[in-house]
Write a protein that holds these residues in place. Sequence first.
Motif, PDB file in Angstrom:
ATOM      1  N   ARG A 231      25.373  74.531 -20.458  1.00 16.91           N
ATOM      2  CA  ARG A 231      25.454  73.526 -21.499  1.00 16.91           C
ATOM      3  C   ARG A 231      24.121  73.510 -22.253  1.00 16.91           C
ATOM      4  N   THR A 232      24.196  73.280 -23.556  1.00 17.65           N
ATOM      5  CA  THR A 232      23.009  73.291 -24.405  1.00 17.65           C
ATOM      6  C   THR A 232      22.883  71.978 -25.158  1.00 17.65           C
ATOM      7  N   LEU A 233      21.674  71.437 -25.190  1.00 22.85           N
ATOM      8  CA  LEU A 233      21.380  70.221 -25.947  1.00 22.85           C
ATOM      9  C   LEU A 233      20.161  70.456 -26.825  1.00 22.85           C
ATOM     10  N   GLN A 234      20.113  69.729 -27.937  1.00 21.97           N
ATOM     11  CA  GLN A 234      18.952  69.774 -28.819  1.00 21.97           C
ATOM     12  C   GLN A 234      18.500  68.343 -29.090  1.00 21.97           C
ATOM     13  N   ALA A 235      17.240  68.073 -28.802  1.00 19.05           N
ATOM     14  CA  ALA A 235      16.685  66.733 -29.005  1.00 19.05           C
ATOM     15  C   ALA A 235      15.546  66.810 -30.014  1.00 19.05           C
ATOM     16  N   VAL A 236      15.594  65.962 -31.034  1.00 18.94           N
ATOM     17  CA  VAL A 236      14.568  65.930 -32.077  1.00 18.94           C
ATOM     18  C   VAL A 236      13.818  64.601 -31.984  1.00 18.94           C
ATOM     19  N   TYR A 237      12.475  64.666 -32.029  1.00 14.96           N
ATOM     20  CA  TYR A 237      11.629  63.482 -31.872  1.00 14.96           C
ATOM     21  C   TYR A 237      10.709  63.317 -33.083  1.00 14.96           C
ATOM     22  N   ASP A 238      10.204  62.113 -33.239  1.00  9.69           N
ATOM     23  CA  ASP A 238       9.345  61.851 -34.393  1.00  9.69           C
ATOM     24  C   ASP A 238       7.902  62.281 -34.171  1.00  9.69           C
ATOM     25  N   SER A 239       7.556  62.657 -32.929  1.00  5.99           N
ATOM     26  CA  SER A 239       6.182  63.078 -32.645  1.00  5.99           C
ATOM     27  C   SER A 239       6.144  63.978 -31.423  1.00  5.99           C
ATOM     28  N   VAL A 240       5.060  64.732 -31.314  1.00  4.67           N
ATOM     29  CA  VAL A 240       4.847  65.577 -30.135  1.00  4.67           C
ATOM     30  C   VAL A 240       4.706  64.712 -28.889  1.00  4.67           C
ATOM     31  N   ARG A 241       4.032  63.585 -29.029  1.00  2.95           N
ATOM     32  CA  ARG A 241       3.829  62.705 -27.867  1.00  2.95           C
ATOM     33  C   ARG A 241       5.175  62.207 -27.331  1.00  2.95           C
ATOM     34  N   ALA A 242       6.093  61.851 -28.239  1.00  6.90           N
ATOM     35  CA  ALA A 242       7.404  61.391 -27.795  1.00  6.90           C
ATOM     36  C   ALA A 242       8.159  62.516 -27.088  1.00  6.90           C
ATOM     37  N   ALA A 243       8.044  63.731 -27.620  1.00  4.48           N
ATOM     38  CA  ALA A 243       8.722  64.871 -26.996  1.00  4.48           C
ATOM     39  C   ALA A 243       8.119  65.188 -25.631  1.00  4.48           C
ATOM     40  N   ALA A 244       6.792  65.149 -25.520  1.00  5.94           N
ATOM     41  CA  ALA A 244       6.135  65.444 -24.248  1.00  5.94           C
ATOM     42  C   ALA A 244       6.474  64.397 -23.196  1.00  5.94           C
ATOM     43  N   THR A 245       6.558  63.153 -23.619  1.00  3.84           N
ATOM     44  CA  THR A 245       6.964  62.096 -22.691  1.00  3.84           C
ATOM     45  C   THR A 245       8.383  62.339 -22.195  1.00  3.84           C
ATOM     46  N   ALA A 246       9.241  62.804 -23.101  1.00  6.31           N
ATOM     47  CA  ALA A 246      10.613  63.136 -22.703  1.00  6.31           C
ATOM     48  C   ALA A 246      10.630  64.304 -21.727  1.00  6.31           C
ATOM     49  N   VAL A 247       9.768  65.288 -21.936  1.00  2.00           N
ATOM     50  CA  VAL A 247       9.688  66.429 -21.010  1.00  2.00           C
ATOM     51  C   VAL A 247       9.333  65.937 -19.616  1.00  2.00           C
ATOM     52  N   SER A 248       8.384  65.024 -19.525  1.00  5.91           N
ATOM     53  CA  SER A 248       8.006  64.470 -18.218  1.00  5.91           C
ATOM     54  C   SER A 248       9.188  63.772 -17.555  1.00  5.91           C
ATOM     55  N   ARG A 249       9.965  63.030 -18.343  1.00  7.87           N
ATOM     56  CA  ARG A 249      11.153  62.364 -17.792  1.00  7.87           C
ATOM     57  C   ARG A 249      12.191  63.404 -17.347  1.00  7.87           C
ATOM     58  N   LEU A 250      12.387  64.425 -18.161  1.00 11.55           N
ATOM     59  CA  LEU A 250      13.384  65.454 -17.850  1.00 11.55           C
ATOM     60  C   LEU A 250      13.037  66.190 -16.553  1.00 11.55           C
ATOM     61  N   MET A 251      11.763  66.463 -16.350  1.00 11.71           N
ATOM     62  CA  MET A 251      11.344  67.218 -15.172  1.00 11.71           C
ATOM     63  C   MET A 251      11.225  66.339 -13.941  1.00 11.71           C
ATOM     64  N   ALA A 252      11.329  65.019 -14.092  1.00 10.06           N
ATOM     65  CA  ALA A 252      11.207  64.115 -12.948  1.00 10.06           C
ATOM     66  C   ALA A 252      12.555  63.727 -12.359  1.00 10.06           C
ATOM     67  N   GLN A 253      13.658  64.091 -13.026  1.00  6.70           N
ATOM     68  CA  GLN A 253      14.975  63.738 -12.487  1.00  6.70           C
ATOM     69  C   GLN A 253      15.573  64.951 -11.751  1.00  6.70           C
ATOM     70  N   PRO A 254      16.622  64.758 -10.940  1.00  7.74           N
ATOM     71  CA  PRO A 254      17.078  65.805 -10.015  1.00  7.74           C
ATOM     72  C   PRO A 254      17.661  67.059 -10.657  1.00  7.74           C
ATOM     73  N   VAL A 255      18.203  66.970 -11.868  1.00  5.72           N
ATOM     74  CA  VAL A 255      18.830  68.139 -12.502  1.00  5.72           C
ATOM     75  C   VAL A 255      17.750  68.950 -13.224  1.00  5.72           C
ATOM     76  N   THR A 256      17.460  70.147 -12.712  1.00  6.54           N
ATOM     77  CA  THR A 256      16.430  70.990 -13.319  1.00  6.54           C
ATOM     78  C   THR A 256      17.047  71.852 -14.415  1.00  6.54           C
ATOM     79  N   PRO A 257      16.580  71.729 -15.650  1.00  5.64           N
ATOM     80  CA  PRO A 257      17.096  72.600 -16.717  1.00  5.64           C
ATOM     81  C   PRO A 257      16.753  74.057 -16.424  1.00  5.64           C
TER      82      PRO A 257
END
Length: 471
Positions: A231-257
Amino acid sequence: MSAADRASVSSELPGPFTERLKQVLGAGNVLTDPADCWPYGQDNSRKHTLPDAVAFATTHAQVQEAVRLCNQYSVPLLARGRGTGTTGSAIPVRGGLVLSLERMDRIIEMDAANRVMRVEPGAINQAIQDQAAQHGFFWPPDPTSSAYCTVGGNIALNAAGPRALKYGSTRENVLGLVAVTGKGDEIHTGTYTTKGVVGYDLTRLLIGSEGTLAIVTQATLKLTPLPEARRTLQAVYDSVRAAATAVSRLMAQPVTPCALEFMDAAAIEMIRNYSQAELPQDAGALLMIELDGPEAAMDAAVTKISAAARGEGLLNLAAAKTKDEATALWATRKALSPALRNIAPNKLNEDVVVPVSRIPELIDGLEKLSREYGIPIVNFGHAGNGNIHVNLLYDTQDPQQERNALPCVSKVFDLVLALGGTLSGEHGIGVAKRDYINRAIDPVTLDLMRAIKRQFDPRGILNPDKIFPPP
């Protein structure tokens, strides 16, 4: 390598050496005409040094004899695959002999029962994937050049790609090697099994050593079962900081992309002119997220990933429901490389790595350097492990940019190290980063590495002047 060792390695080929090399490999497999040798003096770094000769080996025994001859006559020797590296690792900076392994391309054994494949170094990455897929497997390393690059080159540079986030790089997916040291000795490293702790781990030492310690002639690869679904998703953010914060959330939950790709605002703006992608005008960063696994688990995985992707600064989140929709989403990312080639033929591409939480500081620092040195910088890469490709788009016809390019690169490396990062995630050191390595590795450790080099290659014939800065 000491100054005396360096002086003992000459790039002038003695007459007897060339004749004996022809006897070992066959006269038709040895090139000495400069016009014939010219293509083998370059790689994807766009650097070039003409070798004195090029030879094509087809067997382990031929490699061994070629190394012994080079050792006997003190001829610099560079083992080469298809030259897709970007740091000059495959440039024969002292001339000498380029030993091409592109004809050693056999898949020796496919052992589906044990999830193992044995291959020669010239086997193309994509050919390995195709063969493994027929049995329901794949080999995780997936560099952008997979359709053309060789497994020997993947091993030399510890190549990775987007899937490294979940499945690891080359180093985690090779069980054992057969290789020839700089003395011409045959060595066997690793095991045929997925577990083994007998002796030192020389396999992992050779992987990423850029052909400076030994020449690999056979590799035992660890295969992974193909996933049922993606499955493929695309997420667009208003800033690099918002995207990096999302990366931290994504890597902290059990499903590893299986892939988590990043593009900054400059990369997004560049894509607008080279693709049909519809992206918000105020997009500050973009994440491409890919999941794989059992079909029955995909809907739940997408739900978890979507929840983690949502947060402050999210402008748009799109999930592909069909293969065509996934292809359309990935087209945004795939449009970037052609755009970069068209806009900046002289770009410098540095594949630095920082802790994920410090990606915003990296991008902020790079923006300041871009303004200070007057060089556009575009950033993208593998966000899940902090591996960011920093592209300096300079023009050699602009005297100011030409003068500023290397000082700017130097400051980029200083910034990365100050953020707790490292100089290379998957491209290696070669000559492009050789003069900066002592900023990342302390003198005692560098001396130990040089001692290891001397043990494997006493006369310093294997890919000289790579990785280590000159004395």
